[in-house]
Design a protein around this motif. Structure first.
Motif, mmCIF file in Angstrom:
data_model
loop_
_atom_site.group_PDB
_atom_site.id
_atom_site.type_symbol
_atom_site.label_atom_id
_atom_site.label_comp_id
_atom_site.label_asym_id
_atom_site.label_seq_id
_atom_site.Cartn_x
_atom_site.Cartn_y
_atom_site.Cartn_z
ATOM 1 N N ARG A 227 0.799 -1.230 0.000
ATOM 2 C CA ARG A 227 0.000 0.000 0.000
ATOM 3 C C ARG A 227 0.833 1.283 0.000
ATOM 4 N NH1 ARG A 227 -4.061 -1.489 4.892
ATOM 5 N NH2 ARG A 227 -5.750 -0.406 3.892
ATOM 6 N N VAL A 228 2.137 1.164 0.199
ATOM 7 C CA VAL A 228 2.933 2.394 0.354
ATOM 8 C C VAL A 228 3.279 2.964 -1.022
ATOM 9 C CG1 VAL A 228 4.995 3.443 1.369
ATOM 10 C CG2 VAL A 228 3.882 1.511 2.524
ATOM 11 N N GLY A 229 2.952 4.212 -1.219
ATOM 12 C CA GLY A 229 3.161 4.872 -2.515
ATOM 13 C C GLY A 229 4.505 5.565 -2.611
ATOM 14 N N TRP A 230 5.556 4.760 -2.634
ATOM 15 C CA TRP A 230 6.908 5.325 -2.716
ATOM 16 C C TRP A 230 7.079 6.101 -4.020
ATOM 17 C CZ3 TRP A 230 9.400 5.209 1.664
ATOM 18 C CH2 TRP A 230 9.231 4.146 2.542
ATOM 19 N N GLU A 231 7.721 7.232 -3.922
ATOM 20 C CA GLU A 231 8.051 8.019 -5.115
ATOM 21 C C GLU A 231 9.483 7.779 -5.540
ATOM 22 O OE1 GLU A 231 6.368 10.438 -7.136
ATOM 23 O OE2 GLU A 231 4.803 9.119 -6.357
ATOM 24 N N SER A 232 10.299 7.373 -4.571
ATOM 25 C CA SER A 232 11.718 7.234 -4.867
ATOM 26 C C SER A 232 12.290 6.039 -4.120
ATOM 27 C CB SER A 232 12.404 8.553 -4.483
ATOM 28 O OG SER A 232 13.510 8.331 -3.692
ATOM 29 N N ALA A 233 13.391 5.513 -4.640
ATOM 30 C CA ALA A 233 13.985 4.299 -4.070
ATOM 31 C C ALA A 233 14.869 4.600 -2.861
ATOM 32 C CB ALA A 233 14.805 3.582 -5.138
ATOM 33 N N LEU A 234 15.202 5.859 -2.686
ATOM 34 C CA LEU A 234 16.031 6.249 -1.549
ATOM 35 C C LEU A 234 15.240 7.208 -0.664
ATOM 36 C CD1 LEU A 234 19.476 7.036 -3.269
ATOM 37 C CD2 LEU A 234 18.721 4.880 -2.242
ATOM 38 N N ILE A 235 15.368 7.054 0.645
ATOM 39 C CA ILE A 235 14.696 7.966 1.575
ATOM 40 C C ILE A 235 15.365 9.344 1.483
ATOM 41 C CG2 ILE A 235 14.338 8.475 4.038
ATOM 42 C CD1 ILE A 235 12.578 6.172 3.216
ATOM 43 N N GLU A 236 14.522 10.351 1.382
ATOM 44 C CA GLU A 236 15.034 11.727 1.439
ATOM 45 C C GLU A 236 14.579 12.319 2.758
ATOM 46 O OE1 GLU A 236 13.892 13.964 -2.027
ATOM 47 O OE2 GLU A 236 14.457 12.286 -3.301
ATOM 48 N N ASP A 237 15.530 12.677 3.603
ATOM 49 C CA ASP A 237 15.175 13.167 4.930
ATOM 50 C C ASP A 237 16.274 14.104 5.406
ATOM 51 O OD1 ASP A 237 13.070 12.183 7.183
ATOM 52 O OD2 ASP A 237 14.959 12.760 8.136
ATOM 53 N N GLU A 238 15.876 15.110 6.169
ATOM 54 C CA GLU A 238 16.905 16.049 6.651
ATOM 55 C C GLU A 238 17.817 15.419 7.698
ATOM 56 O OE1 GLU A 238 13.977 18.360 9.816
ATOM 57 O OE2 GLU A 238 14.297 19.159 7.794
ATOM 58 N N ASP A 239 17.352 14.332 8.299
ATOM 59 C CA ASP A 239 18.153 13.651 9.325
ATOM 60 C C ASP A 239 19.092 12.652 8.640
ATOM 61 O OD1 ASP A 239 19.115 11.925 11.317
ATOM 62 O OD2 ASP A 239 17.321 12.211 12.545
#
Ligand SMILES: NC(=O)c1ccc[n+]([C@@H]2O[C@H](COP(=O)([O-])OP(=O)(O)OC[C@H]3O[C@@H](n4cnc5c(N)ncnc54)[C@H](OP(=O)(O)O)[C@@H]3O)[C@@H](O)[C@H]2O)c1
Length: 247
Positions: free
Chosen positions: A102-114
């Motif tokens: 069900r998860v609608g990933w847009e990209s294969a890598l996590i983008e996060d400020e942390d």
């Protein structure tokens, strides 16, 4: 039974042992949440190869609840146990336990400020109940996946497959309550890292382990970081099955 990664369940908990709800975003918990992220980065530096979350937490933390657009995707790749080629073996993983896809990933890598999360490679763990077009959607995004279990995810099998393919010796289990409970009942919580927030949660908030069974842990350390208590426990009898621990 094959080898699997050592699992550290790392969570912020209220004084009454809850891990979901408004107390987490209350200013009273701000310092505890900050300590949580500091420790996440520390565990990663010490060798944890990434983190595991349930579908709800992944959506809340990284995709904003976006659903996958499956129209135009075919269903002929579903039987494949693993879709993962060596370029995905980045050594740093965001493992999504998402039985129904069900998860609608847009990209294969996590983008996060942390930096404790940024750049981690998404891996989707599915069950046979997922939409048959979802694997094709994942392939179009360059996201590795595998199927472990028919109607639901078989936690032990999933961890063995992750170890086999990635070699990850230690992973953090970072909630929420439902997935933590599944891991506990499967005997796959080896260590606890509990950051205590100075709040009592609402009555409907969920506990550290939803649907828990009786389990015992041994205290390793109790320290305060600033004014935040951090408790670490180990489950000794689970050690033999694991690939590794943090130093
Ligand atoms: N205190 C903390 O440190 C902390 C950390 C992380 C998250 N959280 C909080 O936790 C909340 C979410 O927790 P949650 O307990 O509601 O959800 P969750 O554990 O994040 O996700 C639960 C979902 O995971 C899926 N799942 C994967 N494998 C499963 C299995 N073997 N058996 C059953 N379900 C499986 C199911 O998805 P389907 O429904 O699609 O089948 C299930 O509904 C968030 O609101 C977040 O704020 C707190």
């Amino acid at each position: 039974m094959g080898k699997r990664p050592h699992i550290i369940c790392h969570m912020v908990a209220s004084l009454d042992g809850k891990v979901t709800g408004k107390f987490l975003s209350s200013p009273i918990s701000a310092e505890a949440c900050e300590v949580y992220y500091i420790l996440n980065r520390r565990y990663r530096e010490e060798g944890a190869s990434g983190f595991i979350c349930g579908r709800v937490t992944m959506e809340e933390s990284f995709t904003g609840g976006k659903t996958p657009e499956l129209s135009g995707h075919c269903d002929d790749s579903f039987e494949r146990e693993w879709h993962m080629t060596p370029e995905y073996l980045k050594g740093s993983y965001a493992v999504s336990f998402d039985p129904k896809g069900r998860v609608g990933w847009e990209s294969a890598l996590i983008e996060d400020e942390d930096p404790g999360y940024d750049g981690t490679q998404v891996i989707e763990v599915l069950s046979g109940a997922a939409d048959k077009r979802y694997p094709s959607y994942l392939e179009s995004k360059g996201i590795p996946y595998f199927v472990a279990g028919d109607e639901r995810i078989d936690v032990s099998r999933a961890l063995e497959l992750i170890y086999e393919r990635t070699g990850a010796e230690c992973l953090l289990l970072e909630g929420g309550s439902i997935i933590n409970g599944e891991f506990l009942r499967a005997g796959c919580v080896d260590e606890l890292s509990i950051v205590v927030a100075p709040a009592v949660a609402d009555k409907d908030d969920k506990p550290l382990f939803f649907g828990a069974n009786l389990s015992s842990f041994e205290l390793v350390s109790a320290e305060c970081i600033g004014s935040v208590p951090v408790l670490r426990y180990i489950k000794k009898d689970a050690r033999d099955a694991c690939a590794g621990e943090l130093s």
